[in-house]
Design a protein around this motif. Structure first.
Motif, PDB file in Angstrom:
ATOM      1  N   GLU A 512       0.808  -1.221   0.000  1.00 51.05           N
ATOM      2  CA  GLU A 512       0.000   0.000   0.000  1.00 51.05           C
ATOM      3  C   GLU A 512       0.841   1.270   0.000  1.00 51.05           C
ATOM      4  N   ASP A 513       2.146   1.117   0.263  1.00 54.06           N
ATOM      5  CA  ASP A 513       3.010   2.297   0.272  1.00 54.06           C
ATOM      6  C   ASP A 513       3.669   2.551  -1.079  1.00 54.06           C
ATOM      7  N   LYS A 516       3.042   5.990  -3.198  1.00 53.74           N
ATOM      8  CA  LYS A 516       2.594   7.118  -2.392  1.00 53.74           C
ATOM      9  C   LYS A 516       3.396   8.367  -2.761  1.00 53.74           C
TER      10      LYS A 516
END
Length: 539
Positions: A512-513, A516
Motif C-alpha cells: 500500500e506504500d 505514495k
C-alpha cells in the motif's frame, strides 16, 4: 473540536514509496529566519503559507474577532520560520496588547495579591479542604468512574499525625533530591532540600509516585483511548512520562473549558484559576515545587528529562484562551492566524514530548522540531476538518480561514445549514491537500527519533491520517457525517505501522506504500491548486 492534546502528543512520519530516507534532511538543510506576516508576496505564494486569497491589512475584518488585525499581526511577526516557510515556530510569542493576555495578566495580579505576602506561596492542595484537585471536575470523574487523587490517603502515616499534603510535599522533596544541580534554578526557595529519608519513607514515596503515575495512565486511557494504546509500546519510563504530560494538558483544558454554572463571573473565575495554574507550572519548573499528588509525576518527569522546556506548556495556555468567546479569537481571517492557533494547541504537545521520545544519533531536538511541529499542524487541521459541522452547530465556531471560505464561495450560513455542494467539496479538497502536505513534511522525522520511540508515533500518524481518507469516502461531507476510524481498523493497522518503523521497509515497502506521493509531489499539488485559484481570482 477542543480535545486536541490527546491526538498530538507525538511527532511522527509516514513511509512513502520506499524513499523515506532520501527525504530526511541533514542538519544543514534546516534554516531559521524571522517570519513577516500580511501583504501579498511571491514568497507566500511559493510556500503556500497564506490562505487562498491573502488580503491587505486594512481589508481584514475584525468585527467577530477578539483581537484586532494589528494585534494579530504583532503576534504573527514574532514567529520563526523553519525550513523554508511552511512551518512557523511561535514559541513564547505573546502580544501584551491582546485581550486575552491583558485579562490573564490582570487576573494574575489580583490572584498574587491574595497570597500571603510573607511567603507568596500557592495555597495547599484543594483536597485538604475536601475539594477536588484543580482541573478535576464532574466530567473527568464521570469519564474515569471514580474520584481522582483520593488514593493519597492510603499512604498517609496517620499514626504520626501526617496529613495528605505533608506526604505529597515530603515525596516532592525526595524526588527533587534525585535531580541534577541545574534542573531547578530556584530550588533554594523551597524548604526541606537536603533532607535525609529513611528506607521506609523512600519505599512509601516510591509507592505513592507509582500510584500517581498509574492514575495518570487511567485518565489518559479514559480520554484518549487511541493515544493510550500507542503509549503501551514505549519503554515504561517514557510511557509514564507521556501520561504525566497528557494529564497536565487534560487538567489545563478542563480549567479553561469546563462549565461553571454557579459562578457569577465564569470567565473571571476561570482566569483566576488559570493564573494559579500558571504560577504552579512556573514554580514546578523553576523550583521543583508541587501542590497536589498529580503534580508528582510531572515533577518526576522533569527530573528524569531535565531538558523538558516550560515554553510549550505556557504557550498551550494561550492556545486554550484563543477558544474563549469574548477573550480569544472568534474567527481566523488567514491561514497564518490559524497556524498560530494550531501551534499553540497542538504543536506544543509535540515539543513537550520530544525530550521523552529522544533523538537518534546525529540529530538534535532543534533539527527534529520542524517535523514535530508539522505533524502537530497536520493533526489539528484534521481535527478542524472532521469537526466542521459539530463546531458550527454546537459552538457557532468556524475555524477555517475566512479567506478560504470567500474564495471557494462557501458562507458561514451554509455551514450552519449543513449544505454540502460543489463549492464546499472543492474547499475540502484544498484543505485536505494542505493537511497532507504537513503530514508529508512530518514524515521526515521518524528516523530522527530513537528507535524505541518510533512505533507509537507511527501508530498515531497512521490512525489520524486515515481520517482524511474517511472524509473523502464520505463524499467530503463533514457537516452531516463524522469521519471515524473504528477500533478494529486501528488495531488491524498496528503490524503495518510497526513494519514502517523498520529499516527494511525502506528497501521493501508495504504494497500500500508503493506509489505514495513524496513531499515534493504533495507540495507541488498544493501549489498548483493555489496557483489555479490565484489565476481565477485575478481574471
Amino acid at each position: 473540536m477542543r480535545n486536541c492534546s490527546k491526538a498530538v502528543l507525538a511527532a511522527a512520519l509516514a513511509l512513502s514509496s520506499g524513499a523515506a530516507w532520501s527525504l530526511i534532511p541533514s542538519p544543514a538543510t534546516f534554516t531559521h529566519r524571522r517570519h513577516t506576516s500580511f501583504g501579498v508576496s511571491q514568497r507566500r505564494r511559493d510556500t503556500v503559507l497564506m490562505s487562498v486569497v491573502p488580503q491587505k491589512k486594512d481589508e481584514l475584518s475584525t468585527e467577530t474577532q477578539g483581537s484586532s488585525a494589528e494585534k494579530i499581526a504583532n503576534e504573527l511577526s514574532k514567529g520563526v520560520t523553519l525550513d523554508g516557510g511552511p512551518v512557523i515556530d511561535f514559541a513564547s510569542v505573546k502580544d501584551s496588547t491582546s485581550r486575552a493576555e491583558i485579562a490573564l495578566l490582570d487576573a494574575r495580579k489580583k490572584y498574587e495579591a491574595t497570597l500571603d505576602k510573607g511567603s507568596n506561596e500557592v495555597p495547599t492542595s484543594r483536597s485538604s479542604a475536601g475539594e477536588r484537585l484543580m482541573g478535576i471536575n464532574d466530567d473527568v470523574v464521570a469519564e474515569v468512574g471514580y474520584e481522582i487523587g483520593v488514593f493519597v490517603d492510603e499512604y498517609v502515616d496517620a499514626a504520626s499525625g501526617e496529613t495528605a499534603d505533608e506526604l505529597v510535599q515530603k515525596c516532592a522533596r525526595y524526588i527533587r533530591s534525585k535531580a541534577s544541580l541545574d534542573t531547578f534554578p530556584q530550588s533554594w526557595k523551597v524548604s526541606g532540600n537536603g533532607e535525609a529519608f529513611t528506607a521506609d519513607e523512600i519505599s512509601r514515596f516510591d509507592l505513592l509516585l507509582a500510584r500517581a503515575y498509574d492514575e495518570s495512565g487511567i485518565v489518559t486511557a479514559a480520554f484518549a483511548k487511541t493515544f493510550y494504546l500507542g503509549t503501551q509500546v514505549l519503554p515504561e519510563p517514557s510511557m509514564k512520562a507521556i501520561w504525566a504530560v497528557y494529564v497536565w494538558c487534560r487538567r489545563t483544558d478542563e480549567i479553561v473549558d469546563a462549565p461553571r454554572p454557579e459562578a457569577q463571573d465564569p470567565n473571571g473565575e476561570m482566569l483566576t484559576d488559570l493564573s494559579e495554574w500558571e504560577i504552579r507550572l512556573e514554580r514546578l519548573f523553576d523550583r521543583g515545587d508541587v501542590v497536589d499528588v498529580l503534580d508528582l509525576p510531572l515533577l518526576d518527569c522533569k527530573v528524569k528529562y531535565p531538558k523538558l522546556p516550560i515554553t510549550p506548556f505556557s504557550d498551550m495556555v494561550r492556545g486554550m484562551l484563543m477558544d474563549i468567546p469574548g477573550l480569544g479569537q472568534e474567527r481566523y481571517e488567514t491561514w497564518d492566524e490559524l497556524h498560530l492557533y494550531c501551534y499553540r494547541v497542538a504543536g506544543t504537545v509535540g515539543l513537550m514530548s520530544m525530550p521523552v521520545f529522544g533523538c537518534a544519533p546525529g540529530y538534535t531536538p532543534e533539527i527534529a522540531k520542524e517535523p514535530a511541529l508539522s505533524l502537530g499542524v497536520a493533526f489539528q487541521i484534521t481535527n478542524i476538518l472532521r469537526d466542521i459541522g459539530e463546531d458550527a452547530e454546537t459552538r457557532e465556531r468556524v475555524y477555517l480561514p475566512q479567506c478560504d471560505l470567500k474564495q471557494f464561495g462557501v458562507t458561514e450560513q451554509q455551514l450552519m445549514d449543513k449544505i454540502v455542494d460543489e463549492n464546499y467539496i472543492n474547499l475540502m479538497k484544498f484543505e485536505i491537500a494542505r493537511a497532507r502536505m504537513y503530514y508529508a513534511r512530518a514524515l521526515r522525522g521518524v528516523a530522527m527519533l530513537r528507535p524505541e520511540s518510533r512505533l507509537p508515533v507511527q501508530l498515531s500518524l497512521d490512525a489520524y491520517g486515515k481520517i482524511l481518507t474517511k472524509i473523502e469516502e464520505n463524499g467530503y461531507d463533514t457537516l452531516t457525517k463524522r469521519a471515524y476510524v473504528g477500533k478494529w481498523e486501528k488495531l488491524a493497522g498496528i503490524p503495518s505501522s510497526w513494519y514502517r518503523t523498520l529499516d527494511v521497509a525502506n528497501i521493501l515497502p508495504l504494497p500500500e506504500d508503493w506509489g505514495k506521493p513524496t513531499l515534493d509531489v504533495y507540495e507541488k499539488e498544493l501549489k498548483d491548486m493555489y496557483e489555479k485559484i490565484w489565476e481565477e481570482q485575478s481574471k
